[in-house]
Design an enzyme around this catalytic site. Structure first.
Site, PDB file in Angstrom:
ATOM      1  N   LYS A 283       0.884  -1.356  -0.073  1.00 15.24           N
ATOM      2  CA  LYS A 283      -0.081   0.009   0.204  1.00 15.24           C
ATOM      3  C   LYS A 283       0.923   1.267   0.140  1.00 15.24           C
ATOM      4  CE  LYS A 283      -3.914  -2.117  -0.052  1.00 15.24           C
ATOM      5  NZ  LYS A 283      -3.972  -3.452   0.586  1.00 15.24           N
TER       6      LYS A 283
HETATM    7  C1  LIG Z   1      -9.729  -3.559  -1.132  1.00 14.70           C
HETATM    8  C2  LIG Z   1      -9.312  -4.372   0.202  1.00 14.70           C
HETATM    9  N1  LIG Z   1     -10.118  -4.270   1.174  1.00 14.70           N
HETATM   10  C3  LIG Z   1      -9.510  -4.968   2.161  1.00 14.70           C
HETATM   11  C4  LIG Z   1      -8.289  -5.261   2.311  1.00 14.70           C
HETATM   12  C5  LIG Z   1      -7.652  -5.990   3.728  1.00 14.70           C
HETATM   13  O1  LIG Z   1      -6.471  -5.261   4.031  1.00 14.70           O
HETATM   14  P1  LIG Z   1      -5.574  -5.777   5.008  1.00 14.70           P
HETATM   15  O2  LIG Z   1      -4.729  -6.799   4.112  1.00 14.70           O
HETATM   16  O3  LIG Z   1      -4.798  -5.037   5.614  1.00 14.70           O
HETATM   17  O4  LIG Z   1      -6.238  -6.757   6.061  1.00 14.70           O
HETATM   18  C6  LIG Z   1      -7.363  -5.221   1.337  1.00 14.70           C
HETATM   19  C7  LIG Z   1      -5.967  -5.721   1.079  1.00 14.70           C
HETATM   20  O5  LIG Z   1      -5.351  -5.909   0.285  1.00 14.70           O
HETATM   21  C8  LIG Z   1      -7.854  -4.813  -0.145  1.00 14.70           C
HETATM   22  O6  LIG Z   1      -7.211  -4.560  -0.895  1.00 14.70           O
END
Ligand SMILES: Cc1ncc(COP(=O)(O)O)c(C=O)c1O
Length: 403
Positions: free
Chosen positions: A202
């Site tokens: 990210k």
């Molecule tokens: C659109 C979206 N929502 C939620 C998440 C979940 O985030 P995390 O990986 O920090 O749990 C991601 C992770 O890539 C994502 O791309």
């Protein structure tokens, strides 16, 4: 006399030389000495978790996205879970979301025992189509969860207006969109709650980590409790106040982000503007290169947004190519370009098919896009050479499969 057509350069997948000798991933973090030092300083301090860095990071983050409050979590997924919990989503409730996302967006609704209802996306941005959302609203609907796909903000004003007319809450999944702007406003300040992720691919990272921003003090309070077992005070508050008493008032989880992760987040946040500027530069170079590349459709950008470019997803103009996405994907990988695909539409996963009986064909825009999508490498640490390698490889591969 007929002209002899010059065959294109042999693809690496067919035994030719790859465009690059080393593999270029689709995303990766950038960590500098200041980041390392910030983490080391916390490791040497009294508080490894729930110490002063948590509040500092949350305050700086809230200020950056233009929200009154920001509450940190151990991941974007945990942050989504909390955002689904905070307004009281429960069984028999429905929440409308996009199939063109990572499973976590819809899963957070399931964690609450509620039902995710998908609505199709618009063909240009692959974000939730407000007209399709309106058609899916029922007496059970409690929330809308738009996703800012690839970092392009969803149609937020239309969705927020729709939600207000029906008394629904808007939980924006902005895990792709830290630093995006929508009609001149920062993503993070528009929806009731906005969720971010600090996964290493990210815009900024804390290793794992997430955040929810909101302007509502009650939601902020509930989010804070939920990440700490549903307990009304944290250990540091009790130590400072010299008290042992605490009360568990709701069923929560341990979703806390450590102090050293927050120290890393603080340092990373200082570089957010530079990271965004670099991502925008790369996107602009890609888009100008691919506008003239047969078989490749660059991502659309609406005039009222400034995307943060978490991803750069091209769509293949398959009608102009002699093969499918799978072959182009393999050929680009063979050129050492770390392409990826975002996303297998959520309703197509076996779990969702089995639980909800999806068979395919329900969300034609998302499904058609899925057959064409390829995410090219996009991260702020890419060099100009990396970017030119990606362009050369895409042209080489699509050129050799052009009709
Ligand atoms: C659109 C979206 N929502 C939620 C998440 C979940 O985030 P995390 O990986 O920090 O749990 C991601 C992770 O890539 C994502 O791309």
């Amino acid at each position: 006399m007929s002209t002899v057509s010059v065959s294109p350069e042999t693809l690496a997948i067919n035994g030719g030389s790859p465009v690059r000798t080393t593999f270029l991933p689709y995303g990766r973090q950038s960590i500098d000495e200041a980041d390392v030092q910030a983490v080391v300083d916390v490791l040497r301090s009294d508080w490894l978790t729930t110490g002063p860095k948590v509040g500092e990071f949350e305050e700086a983050f809230a200020a950056r996205v233009g929200a009154a409050y920001a509450v940190s979590f151990s991941s974007g997924t945990a942050a989504l879970h909390a955002a689904a919990f905070a307004p009281g989503l429960k069984s028999e409730d429905e929440a409308i979301t996009s199939p063109m996302t990572f499973a976590a967006t819809a899963n957070c609704v399931l964690y609450q025992g509620a039902t995710p209802v998908f609505a199709d996306v618009t063909a240009d941005t692959l974000n939730l189509d407000p007209e399709k959302v309106a058609q899916r609203i029922s007496s059970k609907t409690r929330a809308i969860l738009p996703v800012d796909y690839a970092g392009h903000p969803a149609d937020l004003k239309v969705i927020v207006d729709l939600a207000q007319r029906h008394g629904l809450i808007v939980i924006e999944d902005a895990c792709h969109a830290l630093g995006s702007e929508y009609q001149g406003r920062s993503v993070g300040s528009v929806a009731d709650m906005t969720v971010f992720s600090f996964h290493p691919v990210k815009h900024i990272t804390t290793g794992e980590g997430g955040m929810v921003s909101t302007n509502d003090p009650k939601l902020a309070e509930t989010l804070r409790r939920f990440r700490n077992h549903g307990i009304s005070s944290d250990a540091r508050q009790r130590q400072t106040a010299g008290q042992w008493h605490y009360e568990m008032v709701v069923l929560g989880f341990n979703y806390r982000l450590s102090d050293f992760a927050c120290a890393l987040g603080m340092q990373q946040l200082k570089k957010l503007d530079a990271n965004l500027a670099r991502r925008r530069e790369i996107a602009s170079r890609y888009t100008s290169a691919f506008r003239g590349t047969s078989g490749v459709i660059p991502p659309a950008v609406r005039p009222d947004v400034n995307p943060a470019w978490h991803l750069y997803p091209i769509r293949l103009d398959l009608e102009k190519l002699t093969t499918d996405r799978a072959e182009i994907f393999r050929a680009l990988r063979a050129e050492n370009i770390g392409v990826n695909v975002h996303y297998i539409p959520v309703h197509s996963h076996p779990y969702y098919r089995e639980q909800f009986g999806y068979r395919g064909g329900e969300f034609p825009v998302a499904e058609d896009a899925y057959s064409r999508l390829i995410s090219l490498p996009m991260f702020h640490g890419m060099s100009d050479r990396d970017v030119e390698d990606v362009i050369a490889a895409v042209r080489k591969v699509t050129g050799s499969y052009t009709r």
